[in-house]
Enzyme design. Structure first.
Site, PDB file in Angstrom:
ATOM      1  N   ASP A 168      99.789  45.642  63.669  1.00  0.00           N
ATOM      2  CA  ASP A 168     100.852  46.645  63.517  1.00  0.00           C
ATOM      3  C   ASP A 168     100.409  47.994  64.095  1.00  0.00           C
ATOM      4  OD1 ASP A 168      99.062  47.369  61.552  1.00  0.00           O
ATOM      5  OD2 ASP A 168     100.545  47.538  59.937  1.00  0.00           O
ATOM      6  N   ASP A 178     100.261  40.675  62.020  1.00  0.00           N
ATOM      7  CA  ASP A 178     100.179  41.549  60.841  1.00  0.00           C
ATOM      8  C   ASP A 178     101.463  41.508  60.012  1.00  0.00           C
ATOM      9  OD1 ASP A 178      97.813  42.878  60.335  1.00  0.00           O
ATOM     10  OD2 ASP A 178      98.183  44.434  61.844  1.00  0.00           O
ATOM     11  N   LYS A 223      98.018  38.426  58.729  1.00  0.00           N
ATOM     12  CA  LYS A 223      96.986  39.320  58.161  1.00  0.00           C
ATOM     13  C   LYS A 223      97.666  40.241  57.152  1.00  0.00           C
ATOM     14  CE  LYS A 223      94.804  42.635  60.727  1.00  0.00           C
ATOM     15  NZ  LYS A 223      95.308  43.874  60.101  1.00  0.00           N
ATOM     16  N   GLU A 240      87.264  47.237  58.178  1.00  0.00           N
ATOM     17  CA  GLU A 240      87.432  48.358  59.109  1.00  0.00           C
ATOM     18  C   GLU A 240      86.756  49.625  58.578  1.00  0.00           C
ATOM     19  OE1 GLU A 240      91.461  48.799  60.469  1.00  0.00           O
ATOM     20  OE2 GLU A 240      91.034  50.690  61.498  1.00  0.00           O
TER      21      GLU A 240
HETATM   22  O1  KIV Z   1      96.741  46.613  63.540  1.00  0.00           O
HETATM   23  C1  KIV Z   1      95.621  46.447  64.054  1.00  0.00           C
HETATM   24  O2  KIV Z   1      95.436  46.546  65.279  1.00  0.00           O
HETATM   25  C2  KIV Z   1      94.501  46.122  63.185  1.00  0.00           C
HETATM   26  C3  KIV Z   1      93.129  46.130  63.784  1.00  0.00           C
HETATM   27  C4  KIV Z   1      92.689  47.513  64.076  1.00  0.00           C
HETATM   28  C5  KIV Z   1      92.160  45.400  62.957  1.00  0.00           C
HETATM   29  O3  KIV Z   1      94.692  45.868  62.046  1.00  0.00           O
END
Ligand code: KIV
Length: 259
Positions: free
Chosen positions: A40, A79, A108, A177
Site C-alpha cells: 500500500d 497489502d 499482508k 520494518e
Molecule cells: O507497503 C509497502 O511497500 C510495505 C513495505 C515497505 C514492506 O509494506
C-alpha cells in the site's frame, strides 16, 4: 511459482520487492526475485499521498491485477489496506477474497493486536498471511511518525511478544520494518518463520525494498535504502535528449517516418 510453504528459515536469503504496475511486473517476472509485494506504499509512491491511509481496496485490487498480468510466475503478496481488517470479519474476509481473486497468493496485514481472530480466520480459510511489525505505516499517527521502533526494553519485549503471537496464529512470514538490527536478529532466532527485513539489518532471513527506491527513481533516500541504479538520472537524461532531438529536428528521422 513459489508457495507460502516455500518460505522457510534456511541459508538462502529470501528476496522481495514492491511492484505496482504491469510494465515493471513483466521485468520482475524475468528476474531472480522470490516474491513481489503489491504494497500500500503505492499510495505514496504512485499517487503522491503523504501516507498510506488513503489507499482503498479498489486501488489495491486494480494494482494487484496489473502486477499479476505482468508477473504470472511470481509469488505475489498484496497489502490489506488501512482499516480493512477493523470493520468486522465479513468485511475483512470479503476484502481478502477480492485481493486473492485479483491474483494475490497471500495477503499482508499490518500489526496484530486486536486482529488475532481475523488473522486466524484468514489462515483457516486458506489465505496465507504475511505479518508486518515494527514501523507499521498504517499506524504512524500512533507511533509518533515514521521512525525506528523497538527502542527500549518494553518496546523490545512487546515486539518479540507480537512476533510470537503472529507465529502462533500461523503466518508464513513477517515483514519487520525499521527496528534495530540486534532486535531483528533476536526476533529471527525466537520465531520459526522467516523475517523479511526492511531497515532491520542483515541477520534476518530475507529483505524487501520498494522497487522505486532500489532503482533510484525516488528522491528521498532513507538510511536503510540502497540505490542499485540511478534511474532518475537516466530518465532525465533520456527525456532531455528527446527534447533536444525534437527541437533540432533530428527526431523523427527519415527511417523513423512513414514514406
Ligand atoms: O507497503 C509497502 O511497500 C510495505 C513495505 C515497505 C514492506 O509494506
Amino acid at each position: 511459482m513459489k508457495y507460502a510453504s516455500d518460505f522457510k528459515k534456511d541459508n538462502q536469503k529470501i528476496t522481495m520487492v514492491t511492484c505496482y504496475d504491469y510494465s515493471f511486473a513483466k521485468i520482475l517476472n524475468d528476474s531472480d526475485i522470490d516474491a513481489i509485494l503489491v504494497g500500500d506504499s503505492l499510495g505514496m509512491v504512485i499517487y503522491g499521498h503523504s501516507d498510506t491511509l488513503k489507499v482503498s481496496l479498489e486501488m489495491m485490487v486494480s494494482h494487484t491485477e496489473a502486477v499479476r498480468r505482468g508477473a504470472p510466475n511470481k509469488f505475489i503478496v498484496a497489502d490489506m489496506p488501512f482499516l480493512s481488517t477493523r470493520k468486522g470479519l465479513e468485511i475483512a474476509m470479503d476484502s481478502a477474497h477480492s485481493l486473492m481473486k485479483a491474483g494475490a497468493n497471500a495477503i499482508k496485514v499490518e500489526g496484530v493486536r486486536g486482529q488475532e481472530k481475523i488473522i486466524l480466520a484468514f489462515i483457516e480459510a486458506g489465505i496465507p498471511v504475511m505479518g508486518h511489525l515494527g514501523l507499521t505505516p498504517q499506524y504512524y499517527q500512533n507511533l509518533g511518525g515514521f521512525k525506528v521502533q523497538g527502542k527500549g526494553l518494553d518496546a523490545e519485549e512487546e515486539l518479540i511478544a507480537q512476533s510470537r503471537v503472529l507465529t502462533n496464529l500461523g503466518v508464513f512470514s513477517i515483514v519487520l520494518e525499521c527496528v534495530p538490527s540486534f532486535l531483528a536478529s533476536k526476533i529471527q532466532t525466537e520465531v520459526d518463520v522467516p523475517i523479511i527485513g526492511i531497515g532491520a539489518g542483515v541477520n534476518v532471513c530475507g529483505q524487501v525494498l520498494v522497487l522505486n527506491d532500489l532503482l533510484g527513481i525516488t528522491e528521498d533516500k532513507f538510511k536503510f535504502v540502497r540505490h542499485f541504479s540511478c534511474l532518475k538520472k537516466d530518465i532525465l537524461t533520456s527525456v532531455n535528449s528527446y527534447c533536444d532531438s525534437v527541437r533540432d529536428h533530428s527526431f523523427p528521422s527519415k527511417e523513423e517516418s512513414f514514406q
